[in-house]
Scaffold this motif. Sequence first.
Motif, PDB file in Angstrom:
ATOM      1  N   CYS A   1     -33.313-102.153 -43.694  1.00  0.00           N
ATOM      2  CA  CYS A   1     -32.290-102.658 -44.613  1.00  0.00           C
ATOM      3  C   CYS A   1     -32.922-103.056 -45.947  1.00  0.00           C
ATOM      4  CB  CYS A   1     -31.557-103.850 -44.006  1.00  0.00           C
ATOM      5  SG  CYS A   1     -30.638-103.465 -42.503  1.00  0.00           S
ATOM      6  N   SER A   2     -34.051-102.422 -46.306  1.00  0.00           N
ATOM      7  CA  SER A   2     -34.721-102.739 -47.567  1.00  0.00           C
ATOM      8  C   SER A   2     -33.969-102.097 -48.731  1.00  0.00           C
ATOM      9  CB  SER A   2     -36.164-102.231 -47.531  1.00  0.00           C
ATOM     10  OG  SER A   2     -36.189-100.823 -47.399  1.00  0.00           O
ATOM     11  N   GLY A   3     -34.368-102.461 -49.944  1.00  0.00           N
ATOM     12  CA  GLY A   3     -33.679-101.992 -51.129  1.00  0.00           C
ATOM     13  C   GLY A   3     -33.658-100.485 -51.280  1.00  0.00           C
TER      14      GLY A   3
ATOM     15  N   ALA B   1     -18.176-101.314 -28.893  1.00  0.00           N
ATOM     16  CA  ALA B   1     -17.461-101.631 -30.132  1.00  0.00           C
ATOM     17  C   ALA B   1     -18.168-102.731 -30.917  1.00  0.00           C
ATOM     18  CB  ALA B   1     -16.025-102.047 -29.802  1.00  0.00           C
ATOM     19  N   GLU B   2     -18.735-103.701 -30.213  1.00  0.00           N
ATOM     20  CA  GLU B   2     -19.425-104.807 -30.892  1.00  0.00           C
ATOM     21  C   GLU B   2     -20.624-104.299 -31.691  1.00  0.00           C
ATOM     22  OE1 GLU B   2     -21.666-109.055 -29.780  1.00  0.00           O
ATOM     23  OE2 GLU B   2     -20.824-107.780 -28.195  1.00  0.00           O
ATOM     24  N   VAL B   3     -21.403-103.390 -31.094  1.00  0.00           N
ATOM     25  CA  VAL B   3     -22.574-102.849 -31.781  1.00  0.00           C
ATOM     26  C   VAL B   3     -22.142-101.979 -32.962  1.00  0.00           C
ATOM     27  CG1 VAL B   3     -24.669-101.473 -31.526  1.00  0.00           C
ATOM     28  CG2 VAL B   3     -23.880-102.901 -29.631  1.00  0.00           C
ATOM     29  N   GLN B   4     -21.119-101.154 -32.768  1.00  0.00           N
ATOM     30  CA  GLN B   4     -20.667-100.263 -33.833  1.00  0.00           C
ATOM     31  C   GLN B   4     -20.089-101.039 -35.015  1.00  0.00           C
ATOM     32  OE1 GLN B   4     -18.130 -97.891 -31.282  1.00  0.00           O
ATOM     33  NE2 GLN B   4     -19.559 -96.164 -31.335  1.00  0.00           N
ATOM     34  N   GLN B   5     -19.351-102.097 -34.730  1.00  0.00           N
ATOM     35  CA  GLN B   5     -18.805-102.917 -35.809  1.00  0.00           C
ATOM     36  C   GLN B   5     -19.917-103.629 -36.583  1.00  0.00           C
ATOM     37  OE1 GLN B   5     -15.966-105.500 -33.922  1.00  0.00           O
ATOM     38  NE2 GLN B   5     -14.561-103.814 -33.402  1.00  0.00           N
ATOM     39  N   ALA B   6     -20.940-104.101 -35.853  1.00  0.00           N
ATOM     40  CA  ALA B   6     -22.056-104.775 -36.507  1.00  0.00           C
ATOM     41  C   ALA B   6     -22.834-103.813 -37.387  1.00  0.00           C
ATOM     42  CB  ALA B   6     -22.975-105.408 -35.467  1.00  0.00           C
TER      43      ALA B   6
ATOM     44  N   LEU C   1     -24.224-103.631 -42.055  1.00  0.00           N
ATOM     45  CA  LEU C   1     -25.589-103.606 -42.582  1.00  0.00           C
ATOM     46  C   LEU C   1     -25.588-103.292 -44.070  1.00  0.00           C
ATOM     47  CD1 LEU C   1     -27.379-101.617 -39.723  1.00  0.00           C
ATOM     48  CD2 LEU C   1     -27.434-104.080 -40.112  1.00  0.00           C
ATOM     49  N   SER C   2     -26.429-104.004 -44.816  1.00  0.00           N
ATOM     50  CA  SER C   2     -26.583-103.761 -46.251  1.00  0.00           C
ATOM     51  C   SER C   2     -28.057-103.664 -46.582  1.00  0.00           C
ATOM     52  CB  SER C   2     -25.926-104.883 -47.064  1.00  0.00           C
ATOM     53  OG  SER C   2     -26.513-106.140 -46.738  1.00  0.00           O
ATOM     54  N   ALA C   3     -28.392-103.150 -47.772  1.00  0.00           N
ATOM     55  CA  ALA C   3     -29.781-102.877 -48.139  1.00  0.00           C
ATOM     56  C   ALA C   3     -30.236-103.788 -49.268  1.00  0.00           C
ATOM     57  CB  ALA C   3     -29.931-101.413 -48.559  1.00  0.00           C
ATOM     58  N   ASP C   4     -31.412-104.439 -49.059  1.00  0.00           N
ATOM     59  CA  ASP C   4     -31.980-105.312 -50.091  1.00  0.00           C
ATOM     60  C   ASP C   4     -33.371-105.760 -49.650  1.00  0.00           C
ATOM     61  OD1 ASP C   4     -32.028-106.920 -52.457  1.00  0.00           O
ATOM     62  OD2 ASP C   4     -31.662-108.671 -51.202  1.00  0.00           O
ATOM     63  N   GLY C   5     -34.303-105.910 -50.594  1.00  0.00           N
ATOM     64  CA  GLY C   5     -35.593-106.512 -50.304  1.00  0.00           C
ATOM     65  C   GLY C   5     -36.692-105.524 -49.972  1.00  0.00           C
ATOM     66  N   GLY C   6     -37.791-106.049 -49.378  1.00  0.00           N
ATOM     67  CA  GLY C   6     -38.987-105.268 -49.099  1.00  0.00           C
ATOM     68  C   GLY C   6     -38.921-104.545 -47.766  1.00  0.00           C
ATOM     69  N   THR C   7     -40.068-103.928 -47.381  1.00  0.00           N
ATOM     70  CA  THR C   7     -40.130-103.104 -46.164  1.00  0.00           C
ATOM     71  C   THR C   7     -41.294-103.541 -45.285  1.00  0.00           C
ATOM     72  OG1 THR C   7     -39.336-101.246 -47.505  1.00  0.00           O
ATOM     73  CG2 THR C   7     -40.116-100.739 -45.285  1.00  0.00           C
TER      74      THR C   7
ATOM     75  N   LYS D   1     -28.351 -93.676 -47.900  1.00  0.00           N
ATOM     76  CA  LYS D   1     -29.308 -93.851 -46.806  1.00  0.00           C
ATOM     77  C   LYS D   1     -28.835 -94.892 -45.799  1.00  0.00           C
ATOM     78  CE  LYS D   1     -33.435 -92.475 -49.427  1.00  0.00           C
ATOM     79  NZ  LYS D   1     -34.763 -92.916 -49.917  1.00  0.00           N
ATOM     80  N   ILE D   2     -28.397 -96.054 -46.287  1.00  0.00           N
ATOM     81  CA  ILE D   2     -27.958 -97.095 -45.360  1.00  0.00           C
ATOM     82  C   ILE D   2     -26.675 -96.656 -44.663  1.00  0.00           C
ATOM     83  CG2 ILE D   2     -26.580 -98.393 -47.033  1.00  0.00           C
ATOM     84  CD1 ILE D   2     -28.823 -99.853 -44.250  1.00  0.00           C
TER      85      ILE D   2
END
Length: 434
Positions: free
Chosen positions: A305-307, A357-362, A366-372, A313-314
């Motif tokens: 979830c890095s930038g 469904a819980e895993v798919q909704q989560a 997901l969003s992308a930000d920060g280092g790796t 990609k995300i």
Amino acid sequence: MVVLISLVSAGVVCAQGIEPWMLSDDIQFRPYGWWIGGYDSSLLVQWGGQERYLRELTQEQKTYLWNKMTPEQRRQMQDQYSAFVGNLKQRPAEWGAQLNKEIGEYWRHVNGWDRWQEQMMEKKTPQEVYDFLEAKTNFINQNANTLTPAQIDQINMQANAVESLGQIIATLELKKIEIAVKGISGGLLGIITDYCTGFITHGASAASDAVATAVSKIIDLARSSSSAQLSPAEMIQLLNQQIAVAQQSLTEEVAKQQAGWAQLPAAPTTPTTPTTPTTVTIPITPTVPTTGGPVELSILFLVDCSGSMSGSKIENARQAVINSVSQTNDGKTEWALLGFGGNCTCWQVVPFTTNAAEVQQAAQSLSADGGTPLTYSIYKATAYLVKNGRAPRGRLVVLCDGENNCSERQGGGRSEAAAGLRTIITSHNIGGQP
């Protein structure tokens, strides 16, 4: 395995392929070797008036033989084998894999090998570890009336990190001697440090930030020199650098935990209901899955979830998780989802569950930000899978696009992280294919 013997009418009939002459307690051994295009050897067993090559007996007969032998006969067998395999730290293949392991464990115990190893580890473990553990016990005893059971459990769990860091130091100290004597190549240094990672993550209760970061730095040092032909002095120097990393982490972790103790007695003795956060930084207390049925496969998704993952990609990573869950939703599989990035951390998004469904909704959130922190996160995820997965087989799915770029976490890129991961899976047989 215990083979039962049955006696029928006037004759002797033996179960599991055990012949009448094998009922005799007269058992002796002698080695036998020959040269046919190369030297070969085997053990001859003289048993009940018969003489047989051990390798010619069935597995049931060999197991019966081993279980029947007295300690004196087992010692005599070891003496006869000594010409072939030294002190029997590893059994010859003619006994079969499972029995080899049993015999090897027996002789390590009889010869005091296990206790010798324990004593050497105790000797090489820093005194700082023993002082800390004693201080921890004293603190718990002195504050028994103010600490809650949950706080005591937390103190003990966190102390595992200090013990594991001490084991890293002791292991590397012992390996220094082996390297100096045998002249092990620089390439094997990576295997040594992967071994350290293996016994730390196995059980995973000590998979704290301190341990994961220290191991990542140690492996980075080893792999940076893995292609070089190091002299014994250079190998010792490299190991000293690795030990210094672990020692620094140990000292910092001891100070951190002791500083935290001072605030625990003031905590409320009546537990309150906490607000469940959206994400929880690893390590966490294992969460009970949403369903209690048996599962056969535990799949852990680790998503970058890095930038650099922003945009398509995300979105592709989200869709990959959703599709994978759909394809494996057979009622016998559980899934969990971790993310990494942000402030160079790794966190839980969804604990292990059979609720697709819980895993798919989560995954959609997901969003992308920060280092790796790639290497660091793979080791954290492996520890999480070993500790929290309920199935006999586990699978880690890593979705990422870049190389490690978090200087505070150290560690190499995808190839280095994958190599270390394969070592852990192979060493501890956490199930399935990686």
